[in-house]
Enzyme design. Structure first.
Site, PDB file in Angstrom:
ATOM      1  N   GLY A 148      -0.102   3.701   9.557  1.00  0.00           N
ATOM      2  CA  GLY A 148      -1.373   3.790   9.105  1.00  0.00           C
ATOM      3  C   GLY A 148      -1.446   2.826   7.886  1.00  0.00           C
ATOM      4  O   GLY A 148      -0.296   2.598   7.190  1.00  0.00           O
ATOM      5  N   CYS A 149      -2.592   2.426   7.402  1.00  0.00           N
ATOM      6  CA  CYS A 149      -2.825   1.548   6.184  1.00  0.00           C
ATOM      7  C   CYS A 149      -2.193   2.388   4.953  1.00  0.00           C
ATOM      8  O   CYS A 149      -1.595   1.720   4.159  1.00  0.00           O
ATOM      9  CB  CYS A 149      -4.185   0.952   6.185  1.00  0.00           C
ATOM     10  SG  CYS A 149      -5.516   2.043   5.979  1.00  0.00           S
ATOM     11  N   PHE A 150      -2.870   3.548   4.700  1.00  0.00           N
ATOM     12  CA  PHE A 150      -2.444   4.060   3.432  1.00  0.00           C
ATOM     13  C   PHE A 150      -1.229   4.736   3.457  1.00  0.00           C
ATOM     14  O   PHE A 150      -0.377   4.273   2.492  1.00  0.00           O
ATOM     15  CB  PHE A 150      -3.130   5.758   3.353  1.00  0.00           C
ATOM     16  CG  PHE A 150      -4.926   5.364   3.140  1.00  0.00           C
ATOM     17  CD1 PHE A 150      -5.144   4.839   1.795  1.00  0.00           C
ATOM     18  CD2 PHE A 150      -5.741   5.747   3.961  1.00  0.00           C
ATOM     19  CE1 PHE A 150      -6.462   4.326   1.462  1.00  0.00           C
ATOM     20  CE2 PHE A 150      -7.060   5.578   3.620  1.00  0.00           C
ATOM     21  CZ  PHE A 150      -7.551   4.834   2.472  1.00  0.00           C
TER      22      PHE A 150
END
Lengths: 345, 345, 345, 345
Positions: A148-150
C-alpha cells in the site's frame, strides 16, 4: 520484450502504469483489461491519452492471458485480484497485485477488509513487494503483493530503525498526509474540489486497513509485536504522501548517527535518498518519480525521534514500485524504466 | 465606543483585525501604526481595502496613543512589543500583544527567540490570553499576551485531558499542519507558490518557538513537567491549522467518555465545538470564524488517544482571539463581533 | 424584523444566504425548506454549521409560508421556482429567485433551458435584480429574478460602456473564469479534486445559458441587438469569478477617460469599485464580500478595450446580491448586512 | 552522443531541460553554467536533484565550451544570450536560446524589452523555433530562437487559421491563462502563495513582450498586418498555459470543417493533437509532456470562432520545444526523448 497486461484499466493505478511503462525497454503493454468498460477506448475516459493509447479495453479472459502474456499487473479494487491470481498458478505468468488482497494473513484480511481472504496456498506464495527491503525475496517470487502507499513510506522509514534496534516498538505514532489522488478516481463528497481545497482533515482514524499491513511487516524485524497508532489526513494537493513518524529512542543517539545508520542501511538502494541533517523531505521533491526521500531528527529533549518519508503515492506508492518489482523478478537493472527525475516545480 | 489602535499595520494579523473589527459594536479603529510605511495608504499594499480603509498609516507616538486610545493591539514581529508595552504602564490603555514577547519566562524567551526578554515586572503582569481556558484571568488583565496559533489549537485539545488526568504527560506528540499564511507576508522560497503548491513539508523540527509555549501553559494543569514533541508542516492552502495530537491514556476509557469529558469541560465556551463520535475537525469547517473544532478517538488497541483541533490560524489563532480577549477584559458579551459563520465552501 | 424562508436549503446558494444573513439586522431566517432532506439537520450535511443552525429542514408548505414569512429566497435548481412563485401572487410575500427561471423571455427560456417557461403573467412582474444597475426597478418590485453569477460580472462591466455609447455592440467577447464552486455541490468528474486541481479548461462553449441573459439585459441600453461571444473556464480555486471582456471602441479614448466614465457611472453605488489606472481586479480582492471590482485598459494599438470585473460568485454573484435586492425592496440602507470586508489572504 | 551545456542553470527552464534530457539517447549534459552560483551544487538550490545532478555549476568560459560542447542551451534572462551567442559564430556549436533575445526585429526588441538588440548579422541567422510550424527552417538552422510560452500556444492555434485564410486578421483577441511557474523562480508579491492561491488576476495588459512576437510570426502567413489584443492572467496552479482565442470568420464554416482543416494542417506533427468536436483542451491533459492540444468551436450566432490551445509552459513552452528543435537540427527522430505521456492526475 515481455508482454504485459493491466487489469483494472480505468483506475489511477493502471493509468500510472501506462505512463511509466512507456519508458520501459523490456516491457510492452499489449492488453488493457476492464470489466466495466470493455470495448471502450481508454482515451474517452482519459483524454490525456488521446493518440497515445489506441487499443480498445478488453474483458477478462484468463485463458487468453495465460497464452499471450508474461506479466500481469492487477490494479483492481480490493476483493478482485484474489479471485483472478489463482487461475495463473502453474503457468509462467508473473502476477503483480497492487491491491490489498495478498498483503495480510487470512484472519487480518477478514477483519480489516471485511471480505473472504484469498486461497491460503496461493496467499503463501505471495511476496510482499517492498522493493528496497525485501529485495531478495522479490527476486525469487512469482506473485507479488505490491505494498500500500502508506505502508511503503512508513515501513521505509521504520524498518531500518526497528531492524537496527534503535527505537522502542511501543508507542510508535504515524501521522500520514496524502494528496487527494490517494482516495482514487471515484466521486465522493470528500474528493469534491470545493470540499477538499483549502482543507486538511483526518479520516478513518484507527480503522485504516493499512494499520495491520504496517504492523505485520514491521514485526518481521523484531521479536516484539509492533503496534502502531496510524492517522491519515487528506491534504489539498493531487499527488504525494508524507508520513511523519514519532518513536522513543532505545538509547541516546544523535541525529547524525541515525542518519548515518539510515545511509548505510540503504547504501545500495538507488531509490531511497537519505537527506542531510537539517533537511526534511518534501512531497514535491519526489513528484512523478520513484524516489522515497527520508529525513530524521533526534529530539534530545524528549529522547525521541521524528522521521519523515515522502513518496509519490502513485509511483513509489503503487505503479513505480510494481515496475521495480518486475525488474527484480526478471533480473533486469533495478532502475530500468524508472529513472525519472522528479517533476519540479 | 472604545478607540483602538493597531501597531504593525501591514502584516496579516493587522489586516485580519481590521476585517473582524468592522463588525464590532464597541470598538472602532482610529489609528493604524506602521513604522515602515507611515504616511502611506494601506490600500496601496492591500488593494482589497480600497475604499474601505482610507486613513493614512502613522508612525508610533506613544504619548498620542496614551491620550487618544483605549485599546492597543500589537501585531508586530517578535522583539517589538516588549519595547512598546512598558510605556503604557500606569495608563488605562489595554494592551493586547499578538507576538511572542510576553508568552515565556525570561530564560525561555532568551533561549528560543534569541533576544533580550521583556522587562520582568511588566512581563509578570501579562496574562496568557487563551480565552477559553484562562477566561477569568483575562477578565482581570490589563496586558494580554495573545497565544501563538499552534499553542491555541494544541492547548485547547490538551488542557482538558491533562487537567482531567486522562493522559500521561510524557510521550505527547503534536503533529501540526498549517496553511502558508502562517509563514506571514514576507517573501521566501518556501512561500513561493511554485514551491508550496502540491507540496507538504515539515519545517523547524524540534526548534519551533511554540514548543516552550505549549509546555509552559500545559504544565499549569499538572504537577508534572509536560514535554512535548512538536512538528509543524506547511500545507498547500492559505488559511487553517490542524493539530493532531497523540498521547497515552492513563486508564482505559472509550471515545465516548472522552468526548463527554471534553463537552463538559467546554460547556460554557461558545467558540469550542466538540464533534460527535466518528467525526473529525476539518480546517475548512472553521475558515474565517473564531471556532475551535475538536474531535477525538481512543485507540483501544494501543491504549492511546488521537485528538485533533482545527482553527483558522488568523482568526482564533490571532486576531479573533485578540478580540475575544478584548471582550472579556471589558465585560462585554464574549461573542461580540465574532459571530461569523465559517465561510464554506 | 422580517421573517425569511430559504427554499433549496442544501445548495451552496442557501448556505451562503445563511452565512450572510447572520449579520443582517432586519432579516431573520425562520425556515429552511428542503424537499429532499426535510426532517434532517442541516449540520449533518454541512458540519461547519454545527451548533449554529439547529432548526430542522422542512418540506414545502406554501400556505404556511404565506402566513408566516415576509421574504422568500429561492435557491433552487432551474425549473423549480417557476412552479412555486405563482402561489405567492396576491400575497405580501416578497420573492427573490436565485435560479434562472425568471430571467429570460418564454422563448429564450425554452430554447436555452429546455424546459417549460414560467407563467407569462408572473414572469412579466419579475424584475431583473442587477442591483447596481436596475436599482429603481428593484425598489418597486415584488418578485426579483436574481442575476446569474457570470451576467452579474459581465453586465456590470458592459452596461456603462454600452449605455455611454463607448463600444461597438458587435464583436464583444467575454472570457470568463470561475472557481469550482460555480459548478455547484453536485458530484461530477470535472469537480473532482484530482481533475480540477492544476487545471484550466473551457466548458460549454457557445452553449451557456447565461449568454441570452447577458444579451437580453445589455440590449436594454442600446437600440442595437447585442450579441456576445461568451466562453467560460473552470479554474482551480473554490470561489471567485472574473470576466475579461474585449470590445472595439467607437471612438478614440484613453484608459483614463474610460475609468472616469465608469467612476461617474457608479458614483453612488457602494459595492462597485473602479480601480485606478494600471490596476486590475483580482478575485481574491473581493472574496467573501459583495464588491464588484472593475479595471479597464484602452489598447490604442488596436482601438479596443479590455475591461475586467471580479466578484465572489457566491456573494455578489448570488446570495449577497439577493440580500442587496431585499434591502432595496424594503427601503433599508443598501449596504445593510453586507458590509463584509474581503477575506484576505 | 552529443555534449550539451546549459547556461542559466538555476532557472526553471534549465531545471526542466535537465529533467527532460535524462531520457534523451543522443544528448548528454556535460556542463551546467551559472554565473551567480558557480562552484555550487545545484542540489543545494533544488533538493529534488539530490543524488541525480552531482556536477558542480561552472562559470562561463566560451573558449572551453567551444571545444567541448556540441549544443548550447541558453536559459538565461532577457539580455544575456545576445552577448553570448555571437562568440560561437564560425564554430560548430548549435545555439538554442530560450530567452527573447533573438525573437524580434532590432526595433521591436528595443521598444518592448527596453534593451539594446542583438547584433543584426547574428540576429538574421536565428530561426524562430516554433517546431511544428517552421520545421524545415529549423532543420537548417544553427541558431534557434526558441519561442515564448504564450506565442507557442497562440501561434499553434492561429497560424493554421491565418494560413488557411479562415479568419479576419483584425479583431483577434487572445485571452491567456498561465500557472505561476510562468512568472519564474524569483520571489515576488504576486507569486507569494497567499496572494496567488484562490486568485485569478490579469497582468501586463497591453504591455506584454509576447505581443510583438505573436504578431510578427503570425504576419508571415498573410499579406495583412496582424494585430492582436493579448491579455495574460495568473491562475492558481503551478504549470500549464491555456490560450483562448477569439476571431471573426471570413466565411461561414462549421466546427467540423475547421477541425478537419486543423487536423490536416498538423497531420504529420506528432506533438499537436486536434481534439474532437465538443471537447476542449485542458492544461492537465498535457502536463509534463510536449503536446499542444487544440480545440475549436465555430459560433454560428456571431460568425466567430473560439479556438483554445493548451501546453505545459515549461515543456512545449520552453525546454521540450528546445529539445524538439535540437532533434530537428540534428536529423534525429522528431520525438526522440520527448515521448512522455502527460502526468495525470
Amino acid at each position: 520484450m515481455k508482454k504485459a497486461a493491466i487489469i483494472g484499466g480505468t483506475g489511477y493505478g493502471a493509468i500510472e502504469l501506462i505512463r511509466l511503462l512507456q519508458a520501459h525497454k523490456e516491457i510492452e503493454i499489449t492488453k488493457i483489461i476492464s470489466q466495466s468498460q470493455a470495448g471502450e477506448d481508454l482515451a474517452a475516459t482519459y483524454p490525456h491519452l488521446t493518440g497515445i493509447v489506441t487499443t480498445e479495453m478488453e474483458s477478462l479472459d484468463t485463458e487468453v492471458l495465460e497464452k499471450e502474456i508474461d506479466i500481469l499487473f492487477l490494479a483492481t479494487p480490493a476483493g478482485v485480484a484474489k479471485n483472478i491470481i489463482p487461475s495463473f498458478q502453474g503457468t509462467s505468468v508473473q502476477c503483480i497485485d497492487l491491491s490489498g488482497d495478498f498483503r495480510l494473513s487470512p484472519e487480518e484480511y477478514s477483519e480489516w477488509y471485511g471480505k473472504e481472504p484469498a486461497d491460503a496456498a496461493v496467499l503463501e506464495k505471495a511476496v510482499f513487494g517492498l522493493s528496497d527491503i525485501f529485495t531478495e525475496e522479490v527476486k525469487a517470487a512469482s506473485i507479488i503483493s505490491n505494498p500500500g502507499c502508506f505502508p511503503t513510506a512508513a515501513l521505509s522509514a521504520l524498518v531500518p530503525l526497528i531492524d537496527g534496534d534503535k527505537i522502542h516498538t511501543e508507542g510508535i505514532r504515524i501521522d500520514a498526509k496524502t494528496g487527494i489522488s490517494g482516495a482514487g478516481k471515484g466521486l465522493s463528497e470528500k474528493a469534491h474540489f470545493s470540499s477538499a481545497n483549502e482543507n486538511v482533515v483526518p479520516y478513518k482514524i484507527g480503522k485504516h486497513q493499512h494499520i495491520p499491513e504496517i504492523e505485520r511487516y514491521a514485526s518481521r524485524f523484531t521479536n516484539e509485536d509492533v503496534k502502531v497508532s496510524f492517522t491519515t489526513h487528506l491534504i489539498p494537493m493531487t499527488r504525494g504522501l508524507l508520513c511523519t513518524i514519532y518513536a522513543d529512542m532505545k538509547q541516546e543517539e544523535t541525529t547524525a548517527s541515525i542518519l548515518e545508520h539510515l545511509q548505510h542501511y540503504y547504501r545500495e538502494k538507488p531509490f531511497v535518498r537519505i537527506l542531510p541533517e537539517g533537511q526534511f523531505p518534501a512531497t514535491k521533491g519526489v513528484t512523478g518519480s520513484n524516489y522515497c526521500d527520508i529525513g530524521a531528527y533526534v529530539d534530545e529533549r524528549t529522547n525521541s525521534i521524528v522521521i519523515a518519508a515522502a513518496i509519490d503515492n502513485l509511483v513509489k506508492g503503487a505503479a513505480g514500485q510494481a515496475i521495480h518489482n518486475a525488474n527484480l523478478m526478471n533480473g533486469w537493472e533495478e532502475t530500468m524504466g524508472l529513472e525519472f527525475i522528479p517533476v519540479f516545480p
